[in-house]
Design an enzyme around this catalytic site. Structure first.
Site, PDB file in Angstrom:
ATOM      1  N   CYS A 141      39.564  42.381  27.872  1.00  0.00           N
ATOM      2  CA  CYS A 141      40.379  42.772  28.195  1.00  0.00           C
ATOM      3  C   CYS A 141      39.807  41.312  29.594  1.00  0.00           C
ATOM      4  CB  CYS A 141      40.503  43.661  29.157  1.00  0.00           C
ATOM      5  SG  CYS A 141      41.376  44.267  30.901  1.00  0.00           S
ATOM      6  N   CYS A 173      39.696  42.691  33.696  1.00  0.00           N
ATOM      7  CA  CYS A 173      39.277  44.373  34.376  1.00  0.00           C
ATOM      8  C   CYS A 173      38.678  44.434  32.786  1.00  0.00           C
ATOM      9  CB  CYS A 173      39.840  45.129  34.531  1.00  0.00           C
ATOM     10  SG  CYS A 173      41.865  45.758  33.738  1.00  0.00           S
ATOM     11  N   SER A 174      38.599  45.361  32.894  1.00  0.00           N
ATOM     12  CA  SER A 174      37.806  46.924  31.219  1.00  0.00           C
ATOM     13  C   SER A 174      39.136  47.579  30.465  1.00  0.00           C
ATOM     14  CB  SER A 174      36.582  46.622  32.179  1.00  0.00           C
ATOM     15  OG  SER A 174      37.161  47.742  32.668  1.00  0.00           O
ATOM     16  N   CYS A 175      40.514  47.339  30.042  1.00  0.00           N
ATOM     17  CA  CYS A 175      41.143  47.781  29.408  1.00  0.00           C
ATOM     18  C   CYS A 175      39.653  48.067  27.983  1.00  0.00           C
ATOM     19  CB  CYS A 175      42.339  47.190  29.349  1.00  0.00           C
ATOM     20  SG  CYS A 175      43.228  47.136  30.761  1.00  0.00           S
TER      21      CYS A 175
END
Lengths: 218, 94
Positions: A123, A126-128
């Site tokens: 991602c 962000c940090s999906c």
């Protein structure tokens, strides 16, 4: 272990008889703006009776219970049950529901590794991450280094993880940005004929399902 | 202009830099790819981010780009791709 705090003796942490958790100093630095806001929100919610402290504790406990082992069970089922594999690829949320897993609002999309294609997830914004099946993402997944580089030079990054993908196998990067959460369905390795689902699940690690490693029979 | 695309359609991501919360990464703006699948309709995250309801829902596509088209000096194989989730209002027919 009550009087064990000052143990400055040399010891081997691999020694199973000496199995305290690694020591990590408390973070004594002043709280940041977001920490203060979070704490204020928590206090208000409890004070106004919207949530109880126990609700919050239980929610955190639930999040901590999410683990890659759920994903591994799903992969092992897909390897042993072709009808399930097809359902999983067609509709990840419905297939996960068969395991009692609620994926929330995100659309779980399972991408299958083949002899022609290797999939890897990132991602970049962000940090999906598919938390419902893999738990919380590892630090490297959230690092700017990984997020920045794996879209630009995926083969070099994979080599750093110890995975060399031959040039006749496409590397397919999936940038998970919005409402999809990806899970890699790895290839079932040679030498696992006749294994039970449980044995198979035992070799499907988190990194295999993010796409930076491949399962190997031990 | 937005369109209703079907898998296989060639599309180009709009090259624009509006301020605010955007879910289309900079590196893919202006690039040309192919619709891989229609993911469904979702409340627009660019509106949700500001407390609006995100309606009407926007169609989300998965678009496949050749790495060589995204990064001119890409060092990997010709067949390598990157798949990116992109909302309809960021896409034009190519």
């Amino acid at each position: 272990m009550a009087d064990d705090r000052d143990h400055d003796h040399d010891h081997d942490h691999a020694n199973p008889l000496h199995n305290h958790p690694p020591l990590q100093p408390d973070d004594e630095s002043p709280p940041g703006r977001h920490e203060v806001m979070t704490e204020a929100m928590r206090e208000l919610l409890v004070e106004k009776g919207v949530l109880s402290a126990d609700d919050i504790r239980a929610a955190l406990e639930n999040i901590d219970s999410w683990a890659p082992s759920k994903g591994a069970q799903i992969v092992a089922r897909a390897w042993t049950d072709d009808a399930f594999r097809k359902r999983l690829l067609a509709d990840g949320n419905a297939a996960l529901a068969e395991f009692g897993i609620d994926s929330g609002g995100a659309k779980v999309t399972v991408v299958e590794n083949t002899d022609r294609v290797h999939n890897v997830i990132v991602c970049t914004l962000c940090s999906c991450y598919p938390r419902a099946v893999l738990g919380l993402p590892p630090d490297w997944y959230r690092s700017k280094n990984y997020r920045r580089r794996v879209v630009v030079e995926p083969r070099a990054v994979l080599e750093e993880f110890g995975l060399r993908v031959p040039d006749d196998r496409a590397v397919r990067v999936h940038d998970s940005l919005a409402d999809l959460r990806y899970l890699v369905l790895p290839r079932r390795p040679e030498g696992t004929d006749g294994w039970t689902e449980e044995q198979l699940a035992g070799i499907v690690t988190r990194d295999c399902m993010v796409g930076v490693a491949e399962p190997r029979p031990e | 202009m937005t369109g209703s695309f079907t898998p296989g359609d060639r599309v180009r991501v709009i090259r624009a830099h509006p301020p605010g919360h955007r879910r289309t990464p900079y590196y893919i703006r202006g690039k040309e790819g192919v619709i891989e699948r229609i993911c469904g309709a979702f409340p627009n995250p660019e509106e949700l981010a500001y407390g609006f309801d995100g309606r009407p829902a926007k169609t989300l596509y998965r678009v496949r780009f050749r790495q060589k088209d995204v990064w001119p000096d890409y060092a990997g194989a010709e067949i390598d791709t990157v798949d990116v989730d992109i909302y309809e209002h960021w896409l034009n027919p190519a």
